[in-house]
Design a protein around this motif. Structure first.
Motif, mmCIF file in Angstrom:
data_model
loop_
_atom_site.group_PDB
_atom_site.id
_atom_site.type_symbol
_atom_site.label_atom_id
_atom_site.label_comp_id
_atom_site.label_asym_id
_atom_site.label_seq_id
_atom_site.Cartn_x
_atom_site.Cartn_y
_atom_site.Cartn_z
ATOM 1 N N GLY A 136 0.817 -1.211 0.000
ATOM 2 C CA GLY A 136 0.000 0.000 0.000
ATOM 3 C C GLY A 136 0.850 1.260 0.000
ATOM 4 N N GLN A 137 1.927 1.229 0.757
ATOM 5 C CA GLN A 137 2.840 2.372 0.804
ATOM 6 C C GLN A 137 3.533 2.571 -0.551
ATOM 7 O OE1 GLN A 137 3.325 4.643 3.486
ATOM 8 N NE2 GLN A 137 1.387 3.622 3.926
ATOM 9 N N LYS A 138 3.864 1.465 -1.219
ATOM 10 C CA LYS A 138 4.459 1.576 -2.557
ATOM 11 C C LYS A 138 3.475 2.199 -3.533
ATOM 12 C CE LYS A 138 7.790 -2.209 -2.597
ATOM 13 N NZ LYS A 138 8.127 -3.493 -3.244
ATOM 14 N N ILE A 139 2.220 1.809 -3.414
ATOM 15 C CA ILE A 139 1.199 2.355 -4.315
ATOM 16 C C ILE A 139 1.090 3.860 -4.121
ATOM 17 C CG2 ILE A 139 -1.278 2.423 -4.836
ATOM 18 C CD1 ILE A 139 -1.319 -0.611 -4.158
ATOM 19 N N THR A 140 0.930 4.280 -2.880
ATOM 20 C CA THR A 140 0.769 5.715 -2.635
ATOM 21 C C THR A 140 2.055 6.471 -2.940
ATOM 22 O OG1 THR A 140 1.221 5.402 -0.274
ATOM 23 C CG2 THR A 140 -1.087 5.453 -0.950
ATOM 24 N N GLY A 141 3.198 5.878 -2.645
ATOM 25 C CA GLY A 141 4.469 6.542 -2.899
ATOM 26 C C GLY A 141 4.834 6.657 -4.364
ATOM 27 N N SER A 142 4.309 5.776 -5.176
ATOM 28 C CA SER A 142 4.647 5.782 -6.604
ATOM 29 C C SER A 142 3.529 6.346 -7.469
ATOM 30 C CB SER A 142 4.973 4.358 -7.069
ATOM 31 O OG SER A 142 3.826 3.530 -6.987
ATOM 32 N N GLN A 143 2.513 6.906 -6.845
ATOM 33 C CA GLN A 143 1.339 7.358 -7.588
ATOM 34 C C GLN A 143 1.689 8.367 -8.685
ATOM 35 O OE1 GLN A 143 -1.770 8.587 -4.947
ATOM 36 N NE2 GLN A 143 -3.312 7.693 -6.254
ATOM 37 N N ASP A 144 2.497 9.359 -8.367
ATOM 38 C CA ASP A 144 2.844 10.359 -9.378
ATOM 39 C C ASP A 144 3.641 9.736 -10.523
ATOM 40 O OD1 ASP A 144 1.553 12.336 -7.944
ATOM 41 O OD2 ASP A 144 3.396 13.098 -7.005
ATOM 42 N N SER A 145 4.599 8.905 -10.169
ATOM 43 C CA SER A 145 5.422 8.250 -11.175
ATOM 44 C C SER A 145 4.583 7.297 -12.039
ATOM 45 C CB SER A 145 6.563 7.497 -10.494
ATOM 46 O OG SER A 145 7.338 6.805 -11.434
ATOM 47 N N MET A 146 3.726 6.532 -11.395
ATOM 48 C CA MET A 146 2.857 5.609 -12.145
ATOM 49 C C MET A 146 1.896 6.382 -13.046
ATOM 50 S SD MET A 146 3.209 2.344 -12.159
ATOM 51 C CE MET A 146 1.616 1.678 -12.584
ATOM 52 N N ASN A 147 1.341 7.476 -12.547
ATOM 53 C CA ASN A 147 0.439 8.289 -13.370
ATOM 54 C C ASN A 147 1.164 8.827 -14.597
ATOM 55 O OD1 ASN A 147 -1.742 7.861 -11.685
ATOM 56 N ND2 ASN A 147 -1.516 9.800 -10.601
ATOM 57 N N ALA A 148 2.407 9.266 -14.407
ATOM 58 C CA ALA A 148 3.196 9.757 -15.537
ATOM 59 C C ALA A 148 3.471 8.627 -16.529
ATOM 60 C CB ALA A 148 4.508 10.369 -15.040
ATOM 61 N N SER A 149 3.846 7.462 -16.014
ATOM 62 C CA SER A 149 4.096 6.308 -16.887
ATOM 63 C C SER A 149 2.836 5.922 -17.642
ATOM 64 C CB SER A 149 4.583 5.104 -16.069
ATOM 65 O OG SER A 149 5.837 5.343 -15.516
ATOM 66 N N MET A 150 1.726 5.854 -16.933
ATOM 67 C CA MET A 150 0.460 5.455 -17.571
ATOM 68 C C MET A 150 0.022 6.493 -18.604
ATOM 69 S SD MET A 150 -0.315 2.472 -16.611
ATOM 70 C CE MET A 150 -1.977 2.389 -17.263
ATOM 71 N N SER A 151 0.285 7.749 -18.344
ATOM 72 C CA SER A 151 -0.050 8.791 -19.306
ATOM 73 C C SER A 151 0.759 8.611 -20.590
ATOM 74 C CB SER A 151 0.216 10.165 -18.687
ATOM 75 O OG SER A 151 -0.072 11.181 -19.603
ATOM 76 N N GLN A 152 2.049 8.350 -20.459
ATOM 77 C CA GLN A 152 2.898 8.122 -21.625
ATOM 78 C C GLN A 152 2.466 6.868 -22.377
ATOM 79 O OE1 GLN A 152 6.764 8.002 -19.744
ATOM 80 N NE2 GLN A 152 7.249 10.078 -20.414
ATOM 81 N N ILE A 153 2.197 5.808 -21.628
ATOM 82 C CA ILE A 153 1.764 4.559 -22.248
ATOM 83 C C ILE A 153 0.461 4.782 -23.002
ATOM 84 C CG2 ILE A 153 0.785 2.276 -21.712
ATOM 85 C CD1 ILE A 153 2.953 2.108 -19.468
ATOM 86 N N SER A 154 -0.471 5.457 -22.371
ATOM 87 C CA SER A 154 -1.768 5.719 -22.986
ATOM 88 C C SER A 154 -1.615 6.502 -24.285
ATOM 89 C CB SER A 154 -2.655 6.485 -22.004
ATOM 90 O OG SER A 154 -3.909 6.730 -22.560
ATOM 91 N N GLU A 155 -0.788 7.524 -24.243
ATOM 92 C CA GLU A 155 -0.579 8.345 -25.432
ATOM 93 C C GLU A 155 0.067 7.547 -26.558
ATOM 94 O OE1 GLU A 155 1.967 12.280 -26.632
ATOM 95 O OE2 GLU A 155 1.094 12.214 -24.621
ATOM 96 N N MET A 156 1.134 6.804 -26.232
ATOM 97 C CA MET A 156 1.826 5.993 -27.251
ATOM 98 C C MET A 156 0.895 4.943 -27.831
ATOM 99 S SD MET A 156 5.775 5.214 -26.098
ATOM 100 C CE MET A 156 5.225 4.034 -24.900
ATOM 101 N N TRP A 157 0.201 4.236 -26.944
ATOM 102 C CA TRP A 157 -0.653 3.142 -27.386
ATOM 103 C C TRP A 157 -1.808 3.660 -28.235
ATOM 104 C CZ3 TRP A 157 -5.787 2.537 -25.802
ATOM 105 C CH2 TRP A 157 -6.409 1.395 -26.316
ATOM 106 N N SER A 158 -2.524 4.672 -27.744
ATOM 107 C CA SER A 158 -3.714 5.136 -28.467
ATOM 108 C C SER A 158 -3.343 5.750 -29.808
ATOM 109 C CB SER A 158 -4.535 6.113 -27.624
ATOM 110 O OG SER A 158 -3.791 7.262 -27.311
ATOM 111 N N SER A 159 -2.249 6.523 -29.850
ATOM 112 C CA SER A 159 -1.858 7.103 -31.137
ATOM 113 C C SER A 159 -1.392 6.012 -32.095
ATOM 114 C CB SER A 159 -0.786 8.180 -30.956
ATOM 115 O OG SER A 159 0.399 7.636 -30.447
ATOM 116 N N GLY A 160 -0.704 5.001 -31.574
ATOM 117 C CA GLY A 160 -0.274 3.890 -32.419
ATOM 118 C C GLY A 160 -1.446 3.092 -32.968
ATOM 119 N N PHE A 161 -2.410 2.833 -32.106
ATOM 120 C CA PHE A 161 -3.580 2.071 -32.555
ATOM 121 C C PHE A 161 -4.392 2.881 -33.571
ATOM 122 C CE2 PHE A 161 -7.940 0.282 -31.789
ATOM 123 C CZ PHE A 161 -7.699 -0.933 -32.396
#
Length: 176
Positions: A136-161
């Protein structure tokens, strides 16, 4: 003889490593299905097709071609899942992912994705305990980093598709 033992040991280690990687990937896929991420992106694909069908309405693209192109959805979502696995791998251990899946399998874990008023006092206690755990602490501690990663992934994936679908339409003679 020594080379044979070395080869067998290397084979065992390689097989075990691949099995662990595969198990990790499968557990992350279960996690993103349980937490709604997969459903969200299924909806993104559906909306993308609706938008494309509107954009190409004057082209009179046959329904059979749209059906064929929509068949790429599963493959594309699998590619997305693998991209998400990479993001998770950078933040969470396999045990963390298993802990998340264990939470999502509980009533509290399922209710956490619904309206806050649906959470019972027991749910709130269970969720508080989970978020106090190492995972749980890892989840909350990595939230900003994960959100940034997911944003990049989402952009790459959706534009590619999107590009893949537009290219396939173009190959069939349909252009904007």
């Amino acid at each position: 003889m020594k080379k044979i033992y070395t080869f067998i040991l290397a084979l065992i280690i390689t097989t075990t490593t691949f099995a662990q990687v595969d198990a990790y990937s499968e557990d992350v896929k279960q996690c993103i299905k349980s937490n709604g991420t997969y459903d969200y992106y299924e909806n993104v694909v559906d909306q993308m097709f609706s938008m494309l069908q509107e954009q190409y309405a004057s082209q009179e693209v046959p329904a059979s071609l749209w059906t064929e192109l929509k068949g790429l959805k599963t493959e594309s979502l699998e590619e997305l899942s693998q991209m998400v696995v990479s993001a998770y791998r950078g933040h969470f251990t396999h045990q963390d992912v298993k802990n998340m899946n264990a939470l999502y399998a509980t009533k509290a874990g399922q209710n956490m994705f619904k309206k806050a008023e649906n959470l019972t006092e027991g749910d709130k206690v269970a969720l508080t305990e989970f978020y106090r755990s190492d995972t749980g602490q890892k989840i909350t501690g990595s939230q900003d980093s994960m959100n940034a990663s997911m944003s990049q992934i989402s952009e790459m994936w959706s534009s590619g598709f999107y590009r893949t679908i537009v290219d396939k339409l173009s190959e069939k003679g349909f252009n904007l």
